[in-house]
Design an enzyme around this catalytic site. Structure first.
Site: not given
Ligand code: SMG
Ligand code: MG
Length: 366
Positions: A133, A159, A161, A187, A212, A237, A261, A289
């Protein structure tokens, strides 16, 4: 087996680089660990709540409070994980806190039985393909450097953001630089509204695996409307907190992919139910994650080895976030991580690391 008590342990791990999402920037990981202690062993669970309630309503201090006040006192001492899950059911919400305690019970129980979490859950793979991510950056060149670095490391899926103002251009830039073959998804962490449907439809031309959580957590109906207006598959999610939620989303057509998750849904038992449900309906799932240390990461990798996890997850290597992990680090090999085979989670925090990064401990006798 008799549980003697539960330790709540706070740990602070610096991140290798700030991680920016549509809801904020993380620079350090404030983690709550749960350790269940019996006469003959111990089990660990990691609470995925963040320091602030921005990803979800849960936050670290709140999770510690509900654990000490309600969840730990309700825990049946026999160490049966289904009994533990039932005992926590009367307390509404607080799924991340429940998941941490349930995982610690599961770990101590499986260690005693000599069974790995992967085997208990029904895993069918001995390694899992890994995605990464990539946070929101200050500029496109910075983003391209980061993505290029991860591709060089071997990640099999990227991925990005996104947020309003950082959607079409970053995706276009990554496609132009790295080509159409890179498995790519985005995402939004709930940052858009249905009025943004035309903007999000501009992403259709880039052949993304999925978008996402574009809309608000509680907007299943609007997600269904958006799904009808996009060619890109929609993945949920934040909206999916339980198997009944997932069933509703599937029935409404709110998504065609689910990010699972375990923390968000209350634990690995419920995560497996959502996996089973999606598999029965033909929806691919992948493991999300929450910047986990090696403890939570080990458990996520075990889950990601179930047969319905047909898309690469956010199960990156330890060094994606931490220069020093609490456990022996997970190291990417040919874009994959090995599924732990030892009893329970199959990993343990290293005592010196634990001492170095612990900021607080609390013992709750049962
Ligand atoms: O553990 O690689 C990881 C984080 C992956 O982008 C990630 N998590 O919305 O999926 C999501 C985010 C939530 C945590 S963001 C601080
Ligand atoms: Mg997410």
């Amino acid at each position: 087996m008799k549980i003697e008590g539960v330790e709540l342990r706070r740990v602070a791990l610096p991140l290798v680089a700030p991680f920016r999402t549509s809801f904020g920037t993380e620079t350090s990981r404030d983690v709550l660990l749960v350790r269940v202690v019996t006469g003959s062993g111990e089990g660990w669970g990691e609470c995925v709540a963040m320091a602030d309630p921005r990803y979800s309503p849960e936050y670290v201090e709140g999770a510690a409070d509900v654990l000490r006040r309600f969840l730990v006192p309700a825990l049946p001492p026999g160490g049966d994980v289904y009994a533990a899950e039932r005992a926590m059911l009367p307390f509404k919400g607080h799924r991340m806190a429940k998941a941490a305690l349930e995982t610690a019970v599961l770990d101590v129980r499986l260690r005693a039985a000599g069974v790995s979490l992967a085997a208990f859950l029904g895993a069918s793979a001995d390694r899992v393909p890994c995605g990464v991510s990539v946070g929101i950056m200050d500029s496109i060149p910075e983003l391209l450097d980061a993505v290029g670095g991860y591709l060089d490391e071997g990640y099999v899926r990227i991925k990005l953001k996104i947020e309003p103002g950082w959607e079409v251009e970053p995706v276009r830039a990554v496609r132009e630089r790295f080509g159409g073959d890179v498995a790519l998804q985005v995402d939004a962490n709930a940052a858009f509204s249905l009025a943004d449907a035309p903007l999000l439809a501009r992403l259709d031309e880039f052949g993304l695996l999925l978008i996402e959580q574009p809309l608000a957590d509680d907007d299943l109906v609007q997600h269904a409307e958006l799904a009808r207006r996009l060619r890109t598959p929609l993945c949920l999610d934040e909206s999916i907190e339980s198997a009944p939620n997932a069933a509703a989303a599937i029935a409404l057509g709110s998504c065609s992919v689910v990010n699972i998750k375990p923390g968000r849904v209350g634990g690995y038992l419920e995560a497996r139910r959502i996996h089973d449900l999606c598999r029965a309906h033909g929806l691919p799932v992948w493991c999300g994650g929450m910047l986990e240390t090696g403890i939570g990461r080990a458990a996520n990798i075990a889950l990601a080895a179930l047969p319905g996890f047909t898309l690469p997850g956010d199960t990156s290597a330890s060094r994606r976030y931490f220069a020093t992990d609490l456990t022996a680090p997970f190291v990417l090999e040919d874009g994959h991580l090995p599924v732990p085979t030892g009893p329970g989670l199959g990993v343990e925090p290293l005592p010196d690391r634990l001492t170095e990064f612990t900021t607080d401990t609390e013992w709750i006798p049962l």
